[in-house]
Scaffold this motif. Structure first.
Motif: not given
Length: 304
Positions: A99-105
């Protein structure tokens, strides 16, 4: 003999414009993919069941109303997903690391801006279609706040109440856009809300490990055995009740009830994480089938 080839000089401004367009296209692609990642796991949970429900409960008046319904549901789903994932970053590192937050996006500093920008976007979208829909959007905002920021989603009863209220808001808004809210529509929304309250915990089985690490108390964590038996019971009970209430035919009743039994048995007997993920996919197919049943009250299409 010397051959002279003409030289071509591309103005710097042309390169700058081309570079700007390419960067703009890449930025749009990046942010669109980020939005899809935010909403990916809830297409089967929210977007398709809600849209199917609206189409079945209040058949679409036109293609434009169907398109507006899809746009409205998707943006409101995005709003809820962003809020939930802003508050559930620790859980997502285990359950959904892509997901965007844990993946750093999306960075921590951007999280709050996106959280409230989606709220403003949804309010604007509702006001563009019908001012009365703003109340539905605000209701969903309040429910989302209660679930995420106020901790309503961290306990068994609070999570079920918030989820049921969210489904009611989604279904009321989608049905209002696509058709008309009459006795059949209102009745279907109320029944769907009660169904969501009793069965929404089905989504928690695949996420038990992540929920444990964050201290969230879901039904499968609180009562591992009872929650599986209760899931078996409610899928069968709702299958029988909905078939009876909407007065569908004997073959339709048999097919739908058999499917409900299968879903319940999957949850009860297959208990690995992978099995629970597959069971939840099957549950959402059953849920969409349940949302189609109100169509029979208008068309008698399920009389067989």
């Amino acid at each position: 003999m010397n051959f002279c080839f003409p030289s071509f000089h591309v103005p710097l401004t042309s390169i700058t414009v081309v570079d700007f367009i390419l960067r703009l296209i890449n930025a749009v692609k990046y942010h669109l993919y980020t939005a899809i990642l935010f909403t990916w796991t809830d297409y089967k949970t929210v977007f398709f069941p809600i849209t199917v429900f609206a189409c079945a409960t209040a058949p679409a008046r036109s293609c434009s109303s169907l398109l507006w319904c899809c746009v409205w549901v998707w943006f409101h789903q995005l709003m809820c997903n962003v809020s939930n994932q802003v508050c559930g970053r620790k859980e997502d590192k285990i359950n959904h690391p892509w997901r965007p937050f844990p993946s750093g996006r999306v960075s921590e500093s951007q999280a709050l801006v996106i959280r409230w920008a989606t709220v403003a976007c949804c309010i604007s979208l509702s006001s563009m279609y019908e001012p009365e829909l703003i109340h539905t959007t605000l209701g969903l905002v309040i429910v989302t706040l209660a679930h995420d920021e106020l901790g309503g989603g961290n306990n068994v009863v609070g999570k079920s109440l918030c989820s049921a209220a969210a489904y009611v808001c989604f279904e009321f808004g989608a049905t209002t856009i696509i058709g008309v809210m009459d006795f059949v529509s209102v009745t279907a929304v109320i029944i769907s809300g009660i169904l969501a309250f009793t069965a929404v915990h089905a989504q928690d089985f695949p996420d038990v490990e992540g929920d444990k690490t964050t201290g969230r108390m879901t039904f499968p964590i609180y009562a591992p055995e009872l929650s599986r038996f209760f899931t078996l019971f409610v899928t069968i009970a709702w299958s029988v009740f909905l078939s009876w209430f909407w007065e569908v035919g004997p073959i339709s009743t048999t097919l739908f009830a058999s499917f409900g039994i299968y879903v319940g048995l999957r949850y009860y007997f297959w208990r690995t994480s992978e099995a629970d993920r597959r069971s939840y996919l099957t549950f959402n197919v059953w849920l969409m089938a349940a949302h189609v049943l109100p169509l029979h009250a208008r068309t008698s299409v399920l009389a067989f």
